[in-house]
Design an enzyme around this catalytic site. Structure first.
Site, mmCIF file in Angstrom:
data_model
loop_
_atom_site.group_PDB
_atom_site.id
_atom_site.type_symbol
_atom_site.label_atom_id
_atom_site.label_comp_id
_atom_site.label_asym_id
_atom_site.label_seq_id
_atom_site.Cartn_x
_atom_site.Cartn_y
_atom_site.Cartn_z
ATOM 1 N N ARG A 129 1.061 1.813 -5.982
ATOM 2 C CA ARG A 129 1.236 0.815 -4.920
ATOM 3 C C ARG A 129 -0.087 0.155 -4.520
ATOM 4 O O ARG A 129 -0.123 -0.700 -3.651
ATOM 5 C CB ARG A 129 1.866 1.466 -3.679
ATOM 6 C CG ARG A 129 3.237 2.046 -3.940
ATOM 7 C CD ARG A 129 3.800 2.686 -2.696
ATOM 8 N NE ARG A 129 4.115 1.706 -1.686
ATOM 9 C CZ ARG A 129 5.264 1.056 -1.577
ATOM 10 N NH1 ARG A 129 6.226 1.303 -2.434
ATOM 11 N NH2 ARG A 129 5.460 0.184 -0.623
ATOM 12 N N ASN A 159 1.252 0.046 5.930
ATOM 13 C CA ASN A 159 1.663 -0.711 4.745
ATOM 14 C C ASN A 159 2.447 -1.913 5.245
ATOM 15 O O ASN A 159 3.353 -1.759 6.057
ATOM 16 C CB ASN A 159 2.554 0.168 3.849
ATOM 17 C CG ASN A 159 3.271 -0.651 2.798
ATOM 18 O OD1 ASN A 159 2.732 -1.629 2.301
ATOM 19 N ND2 ASN A 159 4.490 -0.268 2.462
ATOM 20 N N GLY A 160 2.086 -3.106 4.765
ATOM 21 C CA GLY A 160 2.784 -4.308 5.201
ATOM 22 C C GLY A 160 1.776 -5.378 5.574
ATOM 23 O O GLY A 160 0.587 -5.253 5.262
ATOM 24 N N GLU A 207 8.454 -12.232 -25.249
ATOM 25 C CA GLU A 207 7.291 -11.340 -25.167
ATOM 26 C C GLU A 207 7.672 -9.872 -25.051
ATOM 27 O O GLU A 207 6.950 -9.010 -25.527
ATOM 28 C CB GLU A 207 6.335 -11.737 -24.039
ATOM 29 C CG GLU A 207 6.813 -11.439 -22.644
ATOM 30 C CD GLU A 207 5.775 -11.735 -21.565
ATOM 31 O OE1 GLU A 207 4.596 -11.482 -21.778
ATOM 32 O OE2 GLU A 207 6.189 -12.223 -20.501
ATOM 33 N N LYS A 246 -2.385 -6.826 -19.756
ATOM 34 C CA LYS A 246 -2.025 -7.381 -18.448
ATOM 35 C C LYS A 246 -3.036 -8.423 -17.997
ATOM 36 O O LYS A 246 -2.680 -9.450 -17.441
ATOM 37 C CB LYS A 246 -1.949 -6.234 -17.434
ATOM 38 C CG LYS A 246 -1.526 -6.655 -16.045
ATOM 39 C CD LYS A 246 -0.059 -7.038 -16.006
ATOM 40 C CE LYS A 246 0.406 -7.563 -14.679
ATOM 41 N NZ LYS A 246 1.604 -8.410 -14.836
ATOM 42 N N HIS A 280 16.312 -33.931 -31.443
ATOM 43 C CA HIS A 280 15.265 -34.604 -32.216
ATOM 44 C C HIS A 280 14.634 -33.670 -33.243
ATOM 45 O O HIS A 280 13.508 -33.886 -33.672
ATOM 46 C CB HIS A 280 14.203 -35.176 -31.273
ATOM 47 C CG HIS A 280 14.747 -36.266 -30.403
ATOM 48 N ND1 HIS A 280 15.084 -37.510 -30.878
ATOM 49 C CD2 HIS A 280 15.073 -36.269 -29.085
ATOM 50 C CE1 HIS A 280 15.574 -38.244 -29.900
ATOM 51 N NE2 HIS A 280 15.583 -37.510 -28.796
ATOM 52 N N LYS A 290 9.616 -14.863 -21.240
ATOM 53 C CA LYS A 290 9.934 -13.488 -20.828
ATOM 54 C C LYS A 290 10.696 -12.783 -21.945
ATOM 55 O O LYS A 290 10.394 -11.662 -22.321
ATOM 56 C CB LYS A 290 10.811 -13.569 -19.580
ATOM 57 C CG LYS A 290 10.584 -12.784 -18.395
ATOM 58 C CD LYS A 290 9.325 -12.667 -17.644
ATOM 59 C CE LYS A 290 8.029 -12.945 -18.279
ATOM 60 N NZ LYS A 290 6.951 -13.325 -17.401
ATOM 61 N N CYS A 321 0.873 -1.172 0.000
ATOM 62 C CA CYS A 321 0.000 0.000 0.000
ATOM 63 C C CYS A 321 0.909 1.221 0.000
ATOM 64 O O CYS A 321 2.119 1.107 0.144
ATOM 65 C CB CYS A 321 -0.841 0.045 1.271
ATOM 66 S SG CYS A 321 -1.822 -1.432 1.522
ATOM 67 N N GLU A 357 9.759 -20.373 -18.799
ATOM 68 C CA GLU A 357 9.445 -19.023 -18.327
ATOM 69 C C GLU A 357 10.494 -18.018 -18.831
ATOM 70 O O GLU A 357 10.151 -16.918 -19.275
ATOM 71 C CB GLU A 357 9.348 -19.016 -16.795
ATOM 72 C CG GLU A 357 9.085 -17.674 -16.162
ATOM 73 C CD GLU A 357 7.807 -16.969 -16.641
ATOM 74 O OE1 GLU A 357 7.003 -17.572 -17.358
ATOM 75 O OE2 GLU A 357 7.659 -15.774 -16.307
ATOM 76 N N TRP A 410 -3.821 -1.581 -1.205
ATOM 77 C CA TRP A 410 -3.811 -2.795 -2.007
ATOM 78 C C TRP A 410 -4.268 -3.883 -1.046
ATOM 79 O O TRP A 410 -3.552 -4.256 -0.131
ATOM 80 C CB TRP A 410 -2.414 -3.084 -2.539
ATOM 81 C CG TRP A 410 -2.298 -4.423 -3.186
ATOM 82 C CD1 TRP A 410 -1.791 -5.557 -2.646
ATOM 83 C CD2 TRP A 410 -2.693 -4.770 -4.510
ATOM 84 N NE1 TRP A 410 -1.856 -6.584 -3.540
ATOM 85 C CE2 TRP A 410 -2.408 -6.133 -4.697
ATOM 86 C CE3 TRP A 410 -3.271 -4.041 -5.561
ATOM 87 C CZ2 TRP A 410 -2.673 -6.798 -5.889
ATOM 88 C CZ3 TRP A 410 -3.531 -4.712 -6.749
ATOM 89 C CH2 TRP A 410 -3.228 -6.068 -6.897
HETATM 90 C C1 F6R Z 1 3.619 -13.330 -19.117
HETATM 91 C C2 F6R Z 1 2.341 -13.143 -18.466
HETATM 92 C C3 F6R Z 1 1.197 -13.982 -18.892
HETATM 93 C C4 F6R Z 1 0.286 -14.304 -17.696
HETATM 94 C C5 F6R Z 1 -0.991 -15.004 -18.178
HETATM 95 C C6 F6R Z 1 -1.887 -15.369 -17.028
HETATM 96 O O1 F6R Z 1 4.584 -12.484 -18.616
HETATM 97 O O2 F6R Z 1 2.204 -12.300 -17.621
HETATM 98 O O3 F6R Z 1 1.610 -15.148 -19.527
HETATM 99 O O4 F6R Z 1 0.989 -15.114 -16.801
HETATM 100 O O5 F6R Z 1 -1.686 -14.159 -19.068
HETATM 101 O O6 F6R Z 1 -2.296 -14.229 -16.346
HETATM 102 P P1 F6R Z 1 -2.862 -14.332 -14.879
HETATM 103 O O7 F6R Z 1 -1.762 -14.808 -14.011
HETATM 104 O O8 F6R Z 1 -3.314 -12.942 -14.542
HETATM 105 O O9 F6R Z 1 -3.990 -15.311 -14.918
#
Ligand code: F6R
Length: 606
Positions: free
Chosen positions: A27, A99-100, A486, A601, A502, A483, A2, A479, A75
């Site tokens: 935050r 906050n915490g 993307e 997001k 293969h 990263k 927060c 992963e 948050w």
């Molecule tokens: C990659 C990324 C996405 C999410 C995916 C699921 O960096 O952020 O692959 O992991 O869209 O999103 P959540 O976790 O919000 O269900």
């Protein structure tokens, strides 16, 4: 996570607090509130929703008039976003913002309730307000803060008002950020420099448990025993306002990578507050009878599930499947008694994951969710929820939420193994100790940034790159590769190291970057052989391994050594440099790091 702010001496405290909170909105923005000393005493105003909602309320009700006050943007962690759960919280003469996370809030709440306390909210913060009020005798605020601190476990930054002490504002922290700002005839508390940057020239960073006392005349710092704290030098606030919004970092993604020691602590700490037998007991009181686990998720959350599968199967010996949520829904999944579906999601709103959750529930299968956003659809609809507590993740590419998801799945694996006695008590204790160390271990890894930056510079022109690893290292590769592609748009593939030969090895040409992740002792030689096969075809090899596993022959071009830890935890430790590598590559290639093209997001469409 927060944001908190406090001021004394300002002409119009309420307006200043609102201005500060807006800068801290990154935050959290589930609710906000302020408390200002007026001529009629402390007036508290709070409202669910963004700060704009609080502003509307204040415009309608009138801003409180006064020069001393505190504010908060929330948050949600304990309790859904609502007006009642919004800060400030008051009890008796005490009003505070926090906050915490108070890890022992449950016990303290029970204890205070036995003594007659009545709580209005579901927050851990209100427990702190009650505790402070219990210890407070007029004229002795520092003693009350010190006594309360002794009882509070967890992390906190608190800004506190006492209703019979209108000249002072108090601040204290433990493992949560808090700065004390010096303006012209006005003094501030804030989670972060940005909140007050345009009002201050210099600021102090109080040490853990030091009590900051702010008045119109100045600032002093006391130790909990009431004696003056060692003198400290003020720092100069010379940030640009734009940089300050990101805590001084050029991108949210970098900020979120760097704050992982803190976010891992927030995720792990409360779950480990009661020893190995108490792991996740509050969220999952009964885990007996689980015969099979299906982890359902998308993207990075699904990669976290891959690590979780490895941990649960190897420690607790419970068969575990990882399902892509968008596939799960249409494959008419076979679900039977003894199954548990675990949905993993940062946003808690991903349409595919939500649909999978609903399908599992329709079939009568219990659903547990590992979610970041409190009160999100997945959190609301699951039978049980484990929150990440990592604060808002703003960069589109997940980093801190991913590591917290993995850490929580690891903790679940330890809990299941401990209860089923599939590991010895000593081993469970060892793993538990390592989990508690994990935030600090990750901090060590974050010290290697310069070497990684150079590597990214070197590889920036490459068109393709590959990540290879076996077992849980393969999950890390998935992963790491996601990263990189993307955010930097460099095409990248993750391969189970033994699979490369293969087919895919035909894509390796001189100079192709290949990252070999080898943190598992039993698989080291095999992965090294596969890496050498790629190296012989001209690949530029980066080996990521643990210190104690460093091979004697230098077949690789670059080497990154990770601290030695329990193997179970290596996926969290190994992904951090790969996140940073992806970040640096994206910066080198001039990409929009925080908002990569075509992505969102929260993916709320199927
Ligand atoms: C990659 C990324 C996405 C999410 C995916 C699921 O960096 O952020 O692959 O992991 O869209 O999103 P959540 O976790 O919000 O269900």
């Amino acid at each position: 996570m927060c944001g908190i702010v406090g001021c004394v001496g300002a002409e119009n405290a309420a307006a200043l607090l609102i201005e500060g909170l807006k800068k801290l909105e990154y935050r959290g923005y589930d609710s906000s509130g302020i408390a200002v000393f007026t001529k009629d005493g402390i007036r508290v105003e709070k409202k669910q929703g963004r700060i704009a909602a609080l502003e509307e309320k204040l415009a309608a009700d009138g801003y409180p008039k006064g020069t001393l006050g505190i504010g908060h943007t929330r948050w949600a962690t304990h309790g859904v976003p609502s007006d009642v759960n919004a800060h400030p919280h008051s009890c008796g003469r005490v009003t505070l913002v926090h906050n915490g996370i108070i890890e022992n809030d449950y016990e303290l709440r029970e204890e205070l309730e036995r003594e007659g306390a009545v709580f209005l909210s579901e927050t851990d913060t209100e427990v702190a307000a009650h505790l402070l009020d219990r210890f407070y005798t007029p004229g002795h605020p520092v003693e009350a803060i010190a006594a309360a601190m002794k009882r509070l476990r967890g992390t906190f930054a608190l800004a506190i008002l006492f209703s019979d002490d209108p000249e002072h504002l108090y601040g204290v922290r433990k493992d949560s950020p808090l700065i004390v700002g010096i303006g012209e005839g006005e003094y501030f508390l804030a989670s972060d420099v940005p909140a007050i940057l345009n009002r201050i020239g210099r600021y102090y960073l109080p040490e853990d448990r030091e009590i900051a006392v702010l008045s119109r005349k100045g600032v002093s710092f006391l130790l909990p025993d009431g004696t003056p704290a060692p003198e400290k030098e003020p720092l100069t606030a010379d940030w640009s306002v734009d940089a300050a919004e990101k805590g001084g970092y050029p991108h949210f993604m970098l900020k979120e990578i760097m704050e992982q020691p803190e976010t891992l602590r927030a995720a792990i700490g409360p779950r480990c507050a009661h020893g190995v037998g108490g792991i996740l007991k509050k969220e999952l009181p009964d885990v007996s009878g689980v015969e099979r686990i299906l982890i359902v998720a998308c993207g990075s959350a699904m990669h976290a599930g891959m690590v979780g599968k490895h941990a649960i199967e190897s420690l607790a010996r419970i068969p575990t499947e990882v399902c892509i949520a968008s596939e799960f829904r249409y494959q008419n999944p076979i679900l039977k008694k003894g199954d548990v579906v675990i949905v993993v999601s940062q946003s808690g709103e991903t349409a595919d994951s939500l649909a999978a959750l609903r399908l599992a529930k329709e079939k009568g299968t219990p659903v547990w969710a590992i979610v970041n956003v409190v009160g999100s659809s997945i959190a609301r609809e699951a039978d049980r929820v484990i929150y990440l507590y990592v604060g808002p993740e703003i960069a589109v590419a997940t980093t801190k939420a991913y590591t917290a998801q993995v850490a929580l799945l690891d903790l679940l694996a330890i809990r299941l193994a401990y209860e089923r006695k599939t590991v010895t008590e000593e081993r469970a204790e060892r793993l538990f100790g390592a989990m508690n160390r994990l935030p600090e271990t990750v901090r060590l890894v974050l010290g290697q940034t310069e070497r990684i930056r150079n590597l990214a510079k070197f590889n920036r022109e490459a068109e393709h790159s590959f990540f290879i690893g076996r077992g849980q290292d393969y999950a890390v590769c998935c992963e790491g590769s996601l990263k990189l592609k993307e955010i930097s748009y460099q095409h990248s593939e993750a391969y189970a190291a033994g699979e490369l030969k293969h087919g895919t090895i035909s894509l390796i040409t001189p100079g192709t970057p290949v990252v070999a992740v080898a943190t598992t002792a039993a698989l080291l030689e095999k992965t090294v052989s596969n890496a050498k096969e790629a190296g012989s075809r001209g690949a530029r090899l980066l080996l990521l391994t643990r210190k104690s596993l460093k091979p004697r022959d230098t077949f690789y071009r670059d080497l990154l050594l990770l601290p030695d830890e329990e193997e179970l935890l290596m996926p969290v430790i190994a992904i951090v440099p790969l996140q940073y590598y992806a970040y640096c590559t994206a910066v080198e290639r001039g990409c929009d790091v925080d908002k990569p093209r075509n992505l969102a997001k929260s993916v709320t469409v199927e």
